[in-house]
Design a protein around this motif. Sequence first.
Motif, PDB file in Angstrom:
ATOM      1  N   ARG A   1       3.221   1.826   5.854  1.00  0.00           N
ATOM      2  CA  ARG A   1       2.278   0.831   5.321  1.00  0.00           C
ATOM      3  C   ARG A   1       2.869  -0.569   5.372  1.00  0.00           C
ATOM      4  O   ARG A   1       2.180  -1.528   5.749  1.00  0.00           O
ATOM      5  CB  ARG A   1       1.890   1.175   3.887  1.00  0.00           C
ATOM      6  CG  ARG A   1       0.961   2.333   3.799  1.00  0.00           C
ATOM      7  CD  ARG A   1       0.591   2.624   2.377  1.00  0.00           C
ATOM      8  NE  ARG A   1      -0.277   3.788   2.300  1.00  0.00           N
ATOM      9  CZ  ARG A   1      -0.569   4.416   1.198  1.00  0.00           C
ATOM     10  NH1 ARG A   1      -0.063   4.022   0.040  1.00  0.00           N
ATOM     11  NH2 ARG A   1      -1.358   5.460   1.219  1.00  0.00           N
ATOM     12  N   ILE A   2       4.115  -0.697   5.004  1.00  0.00           N
ATOM     13  CA  ILE A   2       4.775  -2.012   5.046  1.00  0.00           C
ATOM     14  C   ILE A   2       4.836  -2.523   6.476  1.00  0.00           C
ATOM     15  O   ILE A   2       4.555  -3.689   6.743  1.00  0.00           O
ATOM     16  CB  ILE A   2       6.177  -1.946   4.411  1.00  0.00           C
ATOM     17  CG1 ILE A   2       6.040  -1.717   2.906  1.00  0.00           C
ATOM     18  CG2 ILE A   2       6.978  -3.211   4.707  1.00  0.00           C
ATOM     19  CD1 ILE A   2       7.346  -1.419   2.203  1.00  0.00           C
ATOM     20  N   TYR A   3       5.181  -1.636   7.408  1.00  0.00           N
ATOM     21  CA  TYR A   3       5.250  -2.046   8.806  1.00  0.00           C
ATOM     22  C   TYR A   3       3.888  -2.491   9.324  1.00  0.00           C
ATOM     23  O   TYR A   3       3.770  -3.503  10.002  1.00  0.00           O
ATOM     24  CB  TYR A   3       5.809  -0.921   9.674  1.00  0.00           C
ATOM     25  CG  TYR A   3       5.785  -1.276  11.131  1.00  0.00           C
ATOM     26  CD1 TYR A   3       6.634  -2.267  11.622  1.00  0.00           C
ATOM     27  CD2 TYR A   3       4.905  -0.672  12.006  1.00  0.00           C
ATOM     28  CE1 TYR A   3       6.604  -2.631  12.950  1.00  0.00           C
ATOM     29  CE2 TYR A   3       4.869  -1.029  13.338  1.00  0.00           C
ATOM     30  CZ  TYR A   3       5.717  -2.007  13.805  1.00  0.00           C
ATOM     31  OH  TYR A   3       5.671  -2.370  15.120  1.00  0.00           O
ATOM     32  N   LYS A   4       2.842  -1.730   8.990  1.00  0.00           N
ATOM     33  CA  LYS A   4       1.506  -2.080   9.466  1.00  0.00           C
ATOM     34  C   LYS A   4       1.011  -3.393   8.868  1.00  0.00           C
ATOM     35  O   LYS A   4       0.325  -4.156   9.537  1.00  0.00           O
ATOM     36  CB  LYS A   4       0.521  -0.957   9.153  1.00  0.00           C
ATOM     37  CG  LYS A   4       0.701   0.232  10.075  1.00  0.00           C
ATOM     38  CD  LYS A   4      -0.317   1.301   9.810  1.00  0.00           C
ATOM     39  CE  LYS A   4      -0.137   2.449  10.788  1.00  0.00           C
ATOM     40  NZ  LYS A   4      -1.148   3.485  10.605  1.00  0.00           N
ATOM     41  N   LYS A   5       1.368  -3.671   7.621  1.00  0.00           N
ATOM     42  CA  LYS A   5       0.945  -4.927   6.978  1.00  0.00           C
ATOM     43  C   LYS A   5       1.702  -6.125   7.521  1.00  0.00           C
ATOM     44  O   LYS A   5       1.130  -7.182   7.740  1.00  0.00           O
ATOM     45  CB  LYS A   5       1.156  -4.855   5.467  1.00  0.00           C
ATOM     46  CG  LYS A   5       0.043  -4.212   4.723  1.00  0.00           C
ATOM     47  CD  LYS A   5       0.263  -4.388   3.238  1.00  0.00           C
ATOM     48  CE  LYS A   5      -0.977  -3.998   2.483  1.00  0.00           C
ATOM     49  NZ  LYS A   5      -0.822  -4.194   1.050  1.00  0.00           N
ATOM     50  N   THR A   6       3.015  -5.978   7.704  1.00  0.00           N
ATOM     51  CA  THR A   6       3.850  -7.111   8.070  1.00  0.00           C
ATOM     52  C   THR A   6       4.169  -7.191   9.555  1.00  0.00           C
ATOM     53  O   THR A   6       4.410  -8.277  10.077  1.00  0.00           O
ATOM     54  CB  THR A   6       5.189  -7.083   7.309  1.00  0.00           C
ATOM     55  OG1 THR A   6       5.940  -5.942   7.736  1.00  0.00           O
ATOM     56  CG2 THR A   6       4.982  -7.036   5.816  1.00  0.00           C
ATOM     57  N   GLY A   7       4.236  -6.038  10.199  1.00  0.00           N
ATOM     58  CA  GLY A   7       4.649  -6.008  11.595  1.00  0.00           C
ATOM     59  C   GLY A   7       6.127  -6.304  11.762  1.00  0.00           C
ATOM     60  O   GLY A   7       6.617  -6.512  12.861  1.00  0.00           O
ATOM     61  N   ASN A   8       6.862  -6.284  10.657  1.00  0.00           N
ATOM     62  CA  ASN A   8       8.276  -6.641  10.658  1.00  0.00           C
ATOM     63  C   ASN A   8       9.121  -5.371  10.631  1.00  0.00           C
ATOM     64  O   ASN A   8       9.396  -4.813   9.575  1.00  0.00           O
ATOM     65  CB  ASN A   8       8.587  -7.526   9.454  1.00  0.00           C
ATOM     66  CG  ASN A   8       9.980  -8.088   9.495  1.00  0.00           C
ATOM     67  OD1 ASN A   8      10.853  -7.588  10.189  1.00  0.00           O
ATOM     68  ND2 ASN A   8      10.193  -9.148   8.735  1.00  0.00           N
TER      69      ASN A   8
ATOM     70  N   ALA B   1      12.538  -5.613   8.670  1.00  0.00           N
ATOM     71  CA  ALA B   1      12.429  -5.458   7.217  1.00  0.00           C
ATOM     72  C   ALA B   1      12.351  -3.986   6.833  1.00  0.00           C
ATOM     73  O   ALA B   1      12.983  -3.550   5.867  1.00  0.00           O
ATOM     74  CB  ALA B   1      11.221  -6.214   6.689  1.00  0.00           C
ATOM     75  N   VAL B   2      11.590  -3.217   7.606  1.00  0.00           N
ATOM     76  CA  VAL B   2      11.477  -1.783   7.336  1.00  0.00           C
ATOM     77  C   VAL B   2      12.814  -1.098   7.579  1.00  0.00           C
ATOM     78  O   VAL B   2      13.221  -0.223   6.822  1.00  0.00           O
ATOM     79  CB  VAL B   2      10.358  -1.153   8.194  1.00  0.00           C
ATOM     80  CG1 VAL B   2      10.324   0.348   8.023  1.00  0.00           C
ATOM     81  CG2 VAL B   2       9.016  -1.761   7.838  1.00  0.00           C
TER      82      VAL B   2
ATOM     83  N   THR C   1       2.488  -2.102  20.087  1.00  0.00           N
ATOM     84  CA  THR C   1       2.374  -3.146  19.057  1.00  0.00           C
ATOM     85  C   THR C   1       2.368  -4.513  19.646  1.00  0.00           C
ATOM     86  O   THR C   1       2.644  -4.791  20.742  1.00  0.00           O
ATOM     87  CB  THR C   1       3.508  -3.032  18.032  1.00  0.00           C
ATOM     88  OG1 THR C   1       4.753  -3.130  18.700  1.00  0.00           O
ATOM     89  CG2 THR C   1       3.406  -1.749  17.259  1.00  0.00           C
TER      90      THR C   1
END
Length: 42
Positions: A8-15, A18-19, A42
């Motif tokens: 979820r974090i990756y999909k929201k931020t694309g970072n 960070a993940v 991506t």
Amino acid sequence: MRRTKATRIYKKTGNLRAVQLLLGHSKMDSAVRYLCVDLEET
């Protein structure tokens, strides 16, 4: 649940970096495999 949150974090931020840090993986490849992400899509 750990993978779900990271995804979820990756999909929201694309970072992906960070993940990677969030998961504590030392290599980016490990985070990519863990998330089952295809970087070309991506």
